[in-house]
Design an enzyme around this catalytic site. Structure first.
Site, short mmCIF file in Angstrom:
data_model
loop_
_atom_site.label_atom_id
_atom_site.label_comp_id
_atom_site.label_asym_id
_atom_site.label_seq_id
_atom_site.Cartn_x
_atom_site.Cartn_y
_atom_site.Cartn_z
N ARG A 231 0.86 -1.18 0.00
CA ARG A 231 0.00 0.00 0.00
C ARG A 231 0.90 1.23 0.00
O ARG A 231 1.93 1.25 0.68
CB ARG A 231 -0.88 0.03 1.26
CG ARG A 231 -2.03 -0.96 1.25
CD ARG A 231 -3.11 -0.53 0.24
NE ARG A 231 -4.28 -1.38 0.28
CZ ARG A 231 -4.53 -2.39 -0.55
NH1 ARG A 231 -3.66 -2.68 -1.52
NH2 ARG A 231 -5.64 -3.08 -0.46
N GLU A 260 -3.82 7.18 -4.70
CA GLU A 260 -4.13 6.65 -6.04
C GLU A 260 -5.48 7.18 -6.52
O GLU A 260 -6.41 7.25 -5.71
CB GLU A 260 -4.23 5.12 -5.99
CG GLU A 260 -2.94 4.45 -5.66
CD GLU A 260 -3.10 2.97 -5.36
OE1 GLU A 260 -4.19 2.41 -5.63
OE2 GLU A 260 -2.16 2.38 -4.86
N HIS A 278 -1.34 0.24 -9.93
CA HIS A 278 -1.91 -0.78 -9.01
C HIS A 278 -2.41 -2.00 -9.80
O HIS A 278 -3.60 -2.30 -9.83
CB HIS A 278 -3.06 -0.17 -8.18
CG HIS A 278 -3.37 -0.96 -6.94
ND1 HIS A 278 -3.74 -0.38 -5.75
CD2 HIS A 278 -3.36 -2.29 -6.70
CE1 HIS A 278 -3.96 -1.32 -4.84
NE2 HIS A 278 -3.74 -2.50 -5.40
C1 8YV Z 1 -6.78 -5.20 -6.06
C2 8YV Z 1 -5.66 -5.07 -3.74
O1 8YV Z 1 -6.20 -4.41 -7.06
O2 8YV Z 1 -5.92 -7.23 -2.84
C3 8YV Z 1 -5.93 -6.03 -2.65
O3 8YV Z 1 -6.14 -5.56 -1.51
O4 8YV Z 1 -5.39 -3.95 -3.51
C4 8YV Z 1 -5.67 -5.53 -5.15
O5 8YV Z 1 -5.44 -6.86 -5.33
C5 8YV Z 1 -7.99 -4.56 -5.56
O6 8YV Z 1 -8.55 -5.22 -4.51
C6 8YV Z 1 -9.02 -4.37 -6.65
O7 8YV Z 1 -9.65 -3.24 -6.31
#
Ligand code: 8YV
Length: 312
Positions: A231, A260, A278
């Site tokens: 993150r 983001e 991302h």
């Molecule tokens: C995805 C993520 O891009 O798993 C997570 O927490 O940040 C990512 O795998 C996201 O969840 C899709 O919005």
């Protein structure tokens, strides 16, 4: 009657089609002014489907009296108040077990891209630069020292891949992880000092906010690279930009950012940085598996069965 659900961000078309066939799906992201839509449907919403980086704010949750489940299409729960959800009796599920491979692959891809100058050299060739000149030497990865900040499922997959590059592997967690052959370090700055590449693979949220600060970046030093697939909040972004601009670290491969999709523009001018929007888990294979798990969790919830992948 089909249960009504609130879909916070788009998913793969085929997954959304499956959602549509089982539920009445409301999509605030698809309208220019979401507020009237949310206000209208709020009393009937029984599930939220969201992404790891979108989450669901406590303010939204508080508006949904019939909400019973938040199904996250991802593994991050840093944008959900888990204590608040628990207090309201709202279940939370994540897509554990299906995305660690892809996120680890992305970490390795960014590590190689930034150290081997893949992206900047691609730009050089496209611009015709090779016809009249050449590029600086890159940096080797095989046999180097990698430090992994956080050793959950994703961190372990990164370590496993690093073994293939004959890297010397250290990790930093609060307490050592049992049964792993890698060197444990308790302090992020000590880890950074001892490695050539620092990979951030911790959870996000308040507990890790700004964990990689100026002290850690300076410990990594002018020969060190940093990769972040966790993150944006884990790294103090202003300090990261300053360290890159002032060449106090060698470079960065970044998949995630503090705000983001807004990215500090100073990064755009730097050849030592590789940026991704991302995308770590964003492959057809993984997004399909994640989407199916979201559907499985919803079906289990509405049929009163045990949830396949609840938050621990
Ligand atoms: C995805 C993520 O891009 O798993 C997570 O927490 O940040 C990512 O795998 C996201 O969840 C899709 O919005």
């Amino acid at each position: 009657m089909k249960p009504e659900i609130l879909l916070i961000e788009p998913m793969m078309a085929e997954i959304e089609a499956m959602l549509d066939s089982a539920y009445v799906v409301h999509r605030p992201f698809a309208v220019s002014d979401p507020e009237p839509l949310v206000a209208k449907v709020a009393p009937n919403i029984r599930a939220i489907v969201t992404g790891g980086s979108s989450g669901a704010s406590p303010a939204l949750v508080a508006r949904l009296p019939q909400l019973g489940i938040i199904a996250v299409n991802g593994v991050g729960t840093d944008k959900i108040d888990l204590a608040d959800a628990r207090a309201r009796g709202v279940r939370v599920t994540i897509t554990s077990g299906v995305l660690a491979d892809d996120v680890a692959d992305q970490a390795i891809a960014l590590m190689l891209a930034v150290s081997k100058r893949i992206v900047v050299n691609d730009r050089f060739v496209r611009a015709g630069g090779w016809l009249t000149g050449n590029v600086p030497l890159a940096r080797k990865i095989s046999g180097k020292r990698i430090g992994i900040l956080g050793l959950g499922n994703i961190g372990r997959e990164i370590a496993r891949r690093a073994e293939g590059f004959a890297m010397e592997i250290s990790y930093c967690t609060r307490t050592p992880v049992a049964g792993v052959p890698y060197r444990h370090v308790a302090d992020p700055a000590t880890l950074a000092r001892d490695v050539d590449i620092l990979v951030v693979a911790t959870v996000g949220g308040a507990g890790t906010k700004g964990l990689v600060d100026r002290r850690v970046l300076d410990a990594l030093g002018p020969e060190g690279f940093i990769v972040n697939i966790a993150r944006g909040s884990v790294i103090d972004e202003a300090e990261l930009v300053a360290a890159l601009v002032e060449k106090r670290i060698a470079g960065a491969g970044l998949d995630v950012f503090e705000a983001e999709p807004k990215i500090p523009e100073a990064l755009f001018a730097l050849d030592t940085v590789v940026l991704a929007p991302h995308q770590a888990g964003a492959t057809i294979e993984t997004r399909t598996a994640m989407g199916r798990l979201v559907l499985d969790n919803l079906a289990a919830y509405f049929e009163g069965r045990e949830l396949p992948t609840p938050v621990a």
